[in-house]
Motif scaffolding. Structure first.
Motif, PDB file in Angstrom:
ATOM      1  N   GLU A  66       0.549  -1.435   0.133  1.00 43.18           N
ATOM      2  CA  GLU A  66       0.259  -0.034  -0.145  1.00 43.18           C
ATOM      3  C   GLU A  66       0.781   1.182   0.087  1.00 43.18           C
ATOM      4  OE1 GLU A  66      -2.250  -3.039   3.156  1.00 43.18           O
ATOM      5  OE2 GLU A  66       0.297  -2.597   2.355  1.00 43.18           O
ATOM      6  N   TYR A  70       1.356   3.967  -2.827  1.00 43.91           N
ATOM      7  CA  TYR A  70       0.850   5.361  -2.558  1.00 43.91           C
ATOM      8  C   TYR A  70       2.294   6.689  -2.777  1.00 43.91           C
ATOM      9  CZ  TYR A  70       0.399  10.492  -0.335  1.00 43.91           C
ATOM     10  OH  TYR A  70       0.023  11.414   0.299  1.00 43.91           O
ATOM     11  N   PRO A 199      -1.637   6.843   3.179  1.00 42.60           N
ATOM     12  CA  PRO A 199      -1.540   4.849   2.388  1.00 42.60           C
ATOM     13  C   PRO A 199      -2.585   4.810   3.693  1.00 42.60           C
ATOM     14  CG  PRO A 199       0.576   5.691   2.592  1.00 42.60           C
ATOM     15  CD  PRO A 199       0.353   7.273   3.602  1.00 42.60           C
ATOM     16  N   GLU A 200      -3.444   4.055   3.020  1.00 41.99           N
ATOM     17  CA  GLU A 200      -4.390   3.692   4.491  1.00 41.99           C
ATOM     18  C   GLU A 200      -3.676   2.642   4.813  1.00 41.99           C
ATOM     19  OE1 GLU A 200      -5.243  -0.471   1.896  1.00 41.99           O
ATOM     20  OE2 GLU A 200      -6.661   1.322   1.583  1.00 41.99           O
ATOM     21  N   ILE A 201      -2.975   2.407   5.188  1.00 40.61           N
ATOM     22  CA  ILE A 201      -2.428   1.110   6.797  1.00 40.61           C
ATOM     23  C   ILE A 201      -2.366   2.312   7.595  1.00 40.61           C
ATOM     24  CG2 ILE A 201      -1.562  -0.213   5.091  1.00 40.61           C
ATOM     25  CD1 ILE A 201       1.462   0.170   5.384  1.00 40.61           C
ATOM     26  N   HIS A 205      -7.703  -1.254  10.463  1.00 38.50           N
ATOM     27  CA  HIS A 205      -8.832  -1.831   9.298  1.00 38.50           C
ATOM     28  C   HIS A 205      -8.218  -3.131   9.396  1.00 38.50           C
ATOM     29  CE1 HIS A 205      -3.640  -0.900   8.373  1.00 38.50           C
ATOM     30  NE2 HIS A 205      -4.264  -2.601   7.934  1.00 38.50           N
ATOM     31  N   ARG A 207      -7.166  -7.548   9.588  1.00 43.47           N
ATOM     32  CA  ARG A 207      -5.440  -7.501   8.822  1.00 43.47           C
ATOM     33  C   ARG A 207      -5.088  -8.670   9.592  1.00 43.47           C
ATOM     34  NH1 ARG A 207      -0.768  -5.505   5.609  1.00 43.47           N
ATOM     35  NH2 ARG A 207      -1.516  -3.299   5.455  1.00 43.47           N
TER      36      ARG A 207
END
Length: 295
Positions: A66, A70, A199-201, A205, A207
């Motif tokens: 990710e 980006y 970045p979405e991390i 979220h 995982r």
């Protein structure tokens, strides 16, 4: 002037000082939040002119997908020039050897120094902040590095009244840290104010992770669970981004910038202390790597 405006003005001043003093410079850009904020300030500092320096990423080959996506998106969006120093390429041709523990973070030093020499960069911007770690708390804004890229705290210059000394001998270079006086909370508050995409991390979220040395690690190209370790799905986010083998996630439900800020305001553990295994090797792990030429 607000606190964030003062920090932004100081960082912009540092970028302009380097542009006026050095012929060639580059900005270390990994796609992590600190390098993202650093680039954002630099773009504002020189607008509407283009950025007067290139970007450099030391790619371990074990980065989060990710974050790499980006990085490439930002480079394309702003029409920037990106140089990539690949640790994997050094391993493939025998210049570096894989470590038994699988981490490649310490292996970044040689490709970084080679890229600095090849680019003839007199100044290299880094996103280090003094609140991150004890060795970085000693760092000056303009940090002199010797001909081997090493950092010697006894050779650092005083920086009174925001006067920065970039003088260096042939073969030496200067690492420059525009975000030195920022904290992790400052970074996130600035991200919120400027509405900067991340970045979405960095947000909560689901995982697949496993527990090792008190951290939640994700499987990847670097490896996965060992005997006695098992994968489980958890709601996590990352406070810092680096090599997957030594960057741990934290349990979190913070899915927005505002929620992250609220979470950080209550935290009493630094981001590197909470989620970077390479800083736990010894009390002076970061300082030892800096003396060898690390970021």
């Amino acid at each position: 002037m607000t606190h964030l405006e003062a920090l932004e003005a100081e960082a912009a001043h540092i970028f302009r000082e380097v542009a006026g003093e050095f012929d060639r410079s580059t900005l270390l850009f990994s796609g992590g939040k600190d390098s993202i904020v650093m680039l954002h300030v630099a773009l504002k500092a020189f607008a509407p002119a283009p950025l007067p320096f290139s970007l450099l990423h030391v790619d371990t080959g074990h980065n989060f997908p990710e974050v790499i996506a980006y990085r490439d998106h930002v480079v394309e969006r702003y029409g920037l020039h990106l140089d990539v120093a690949s640790v994997q390429a050094y391993i493939d041709d025998g210049r570096l050897r894989e470590r038994p523990d699988g981490t490649r973070n310490p292996l970044q030093t040689v490709p970084l120094l080679d890229a600095v020499r090849a680019g003839r960069f007199g100044a290299v911007f880094g996103g280090g902040r003094r609140d991150e770690e004890k060795a970085r708390a000693k760092e000056r804004v303009f940090s002199l590095r010797d001909g081997f890229g090493g950092w010697d705290p006894r050779r650092q210059r005083p920086e009174l009244w925001q006067l920065y000394n970039g003088h260096h001998q042939p073969g030496e270079h200067v690492r420059v840290f525009p975000l030195s006086n920022w904290t992790e909370l400052d970074v996130w508050q600035y991200i919120e104010r400027e509405e900067i995409e991340l970045p979405e991390i960095y947000f909560a979220h689901r995982r697949q992770v496993f527990r090792r040395d008190g951290m939640w690690l994700a499987s990847g190209a670097w490896g996965g669970p060992r005997d006695g370790e098992s994968l489980c799905e958890r709601r996590v986010r990352y406070r810092t981004v680096g090599d997957m083998s030594c960057t741990g996630a934290i349990d979190s439900s913070a899915s927005t910038v505002g929620a992250v800020i609220t979470e950080l305001a209550a935290s009493r553990v630094t981001e590197r202390g909470a989620s970077r295994a390479d800083d736990r090797l010894s009390e002076a792990a970061m300082e030892d790597r800096k003396r060898e030429g690390y970021f």
